[in-house]
Enzyme design. Structure first.
Site, mmCIF file in Angstrom:
data_model
loop_
_atom_site.group_PDB
_atom_site.id
_atom_site.type_symbol
_atom_site.label_atom_id
_atom_site.label_comp_id
_atom_site.label_asym_id
_atom_site.label_seq_id
_atom_site.Cartn_x
_atom_site.Cartn_y
_atom_site.Cartn_z
ATOM 1 N N PRO A 55 0.807 -1.209 0.000
ATOM 2 C CG PRO A 55 -0.445 -1.379 1.938
ATOM 3 C CD PRO A 55 0.710 -1.957 1.238
ATOM 4 C CD GLU A 56 3.851 2.538 -3.889
ATOM 5 O OE1 GLU A 56 3.980 3.638 -4.442
ATOM 6 O OE2 GLU A 56 4.319 1.488 -4.362
#
Length: 274
Positions: A2-3
């Site tokens: 997850p960014e």
DNA sequence: AGGTACTCCTGAAGGC
DNA sequence: TGCCTTCAGGAGTACC
């Protein structure tokens, strides 16, 4: 992994469901994920708190609670948050369960258990160095061409490593850094100070574009990422270079190359990126 | 300041 | 088929 786009999608999907809910109880199945305070104090303090709002700072999720407390969650590599109804069963990687006052639950799931949780007074948020030192985020006014000119001109490090430095730019991770450099036509190993102002403009636009596209596609589900309802994103179908080693460049057909830059897998087109 | 290495961790994938 | 090694990487830290 997850960014910024993935964390933002999770925030948007969960915020409306958890806001104004009270945390009735919590099950801590893997206490070491809680960095501050101790698991027992975490439990005692969070019980009975109401979630006022859910915000995001870079890759951090911030649950602002009653009595000026904040629950901070960083998903790292494989962390997930699901909002689930009363009847759903947790998968085998659920590490923490938040029981809400309407009977629904929030699952914190994490295969590789690298995620981190904190609970602290709002006034002490800056104790989390990653938040206190967070650089400007893409798609905000503070993140602009002048800022990039400024941080690049004196740095001798590789541009890829600079993009991943959360103190300089908040929220970019390995996937979107590779994608932005591909879109801007810049090789990841270039020294930041070597970029022309024209290239910096291209990179500025590219970063905003890939982050916005990632959000619009509901995130990138390359390996592990699932959104707040356990569904995959769509952006992996639109990636230019990440995870496409030996596959043809979408622009020129040259096989995408994978190298190591700063300890990170790094993908680029040897023909389109200069 | 920047590079390198190491740490956390587990499942997938690759080699033989 | 099976065992072993390697790899995935965000972020913190140590060390040069």
């Amino acid at each position: 992994m997850p960014e910024l786009p993935e964390v933002e999608i999770i925030r948007r999907m969960i915020a409306g469901k958890v806001e104004k809910r009270t945390i009735r109880d919590i099950e801590i199945l893997l206490p070491r994920l809680i960095k501050w305070p101790s698991a027992s104090e975490f439990l005692a303090v969070i019980r009975g708190k109401t979630i006022n709002s859910l915000e995001r700072c870079g890759k951090y999720l911030l649950f602002f609670l009653s009595e000026q407390r904040v629950l901070v969650i960083h998903l790292r590599m494989t962390g997930r948050l699901y909002y689930v109804s009363e009847t759903m069963r947790p998968d085998s990687y659920v590490r923490i369960v938040f029981h809400l006052d309407n009977g629904d639950r929030l699952f914190y799931s994490d295969t590789r258990t690298l995620g981190t949780l904190y609970l602290l007074p709002e006034s002490e948020l800056s104790r989390i160095a990653g938040i206190a030192n967070m650089g400007p985020e893409p798609l905000t006014p503070e993140f602009n061409e002048a800022y990039l000119q400024d941080i690049f001109k004196t740095r001798t490090g590789k541009i890829k490593s600079i993009l991943l430095d959360q103190k300089l730019i908040g929220g970019l991770g390995n996937i979107y850094a590779d994608e932005a450099l591909a879109l801007a036509g810049i090789r990841p190993e270039r020294k930041a100070e070597s970029l022309s102002s024209r290239e910096i403009t291209a990179l500025y636009l590219a970063i905003n574009k890939v982050i916005e596209a990632g959000i619009n596609d509901g995130g990138t589900s390359f390996r592990d990422y699932l959104d707040g309802e356990g569904r995959k994103g769509k952006h992996q179908e639109h990636l230019y270079v990440y995870g496409r080693k030996d596959e043809p460049c979408r622009n020129c057909g040259t096989p995408i190359v994978k190298i190591n830059v700063g300890g990170r897998g790094t993908h680029f087109c040897p023909s389109c990126q200069k």
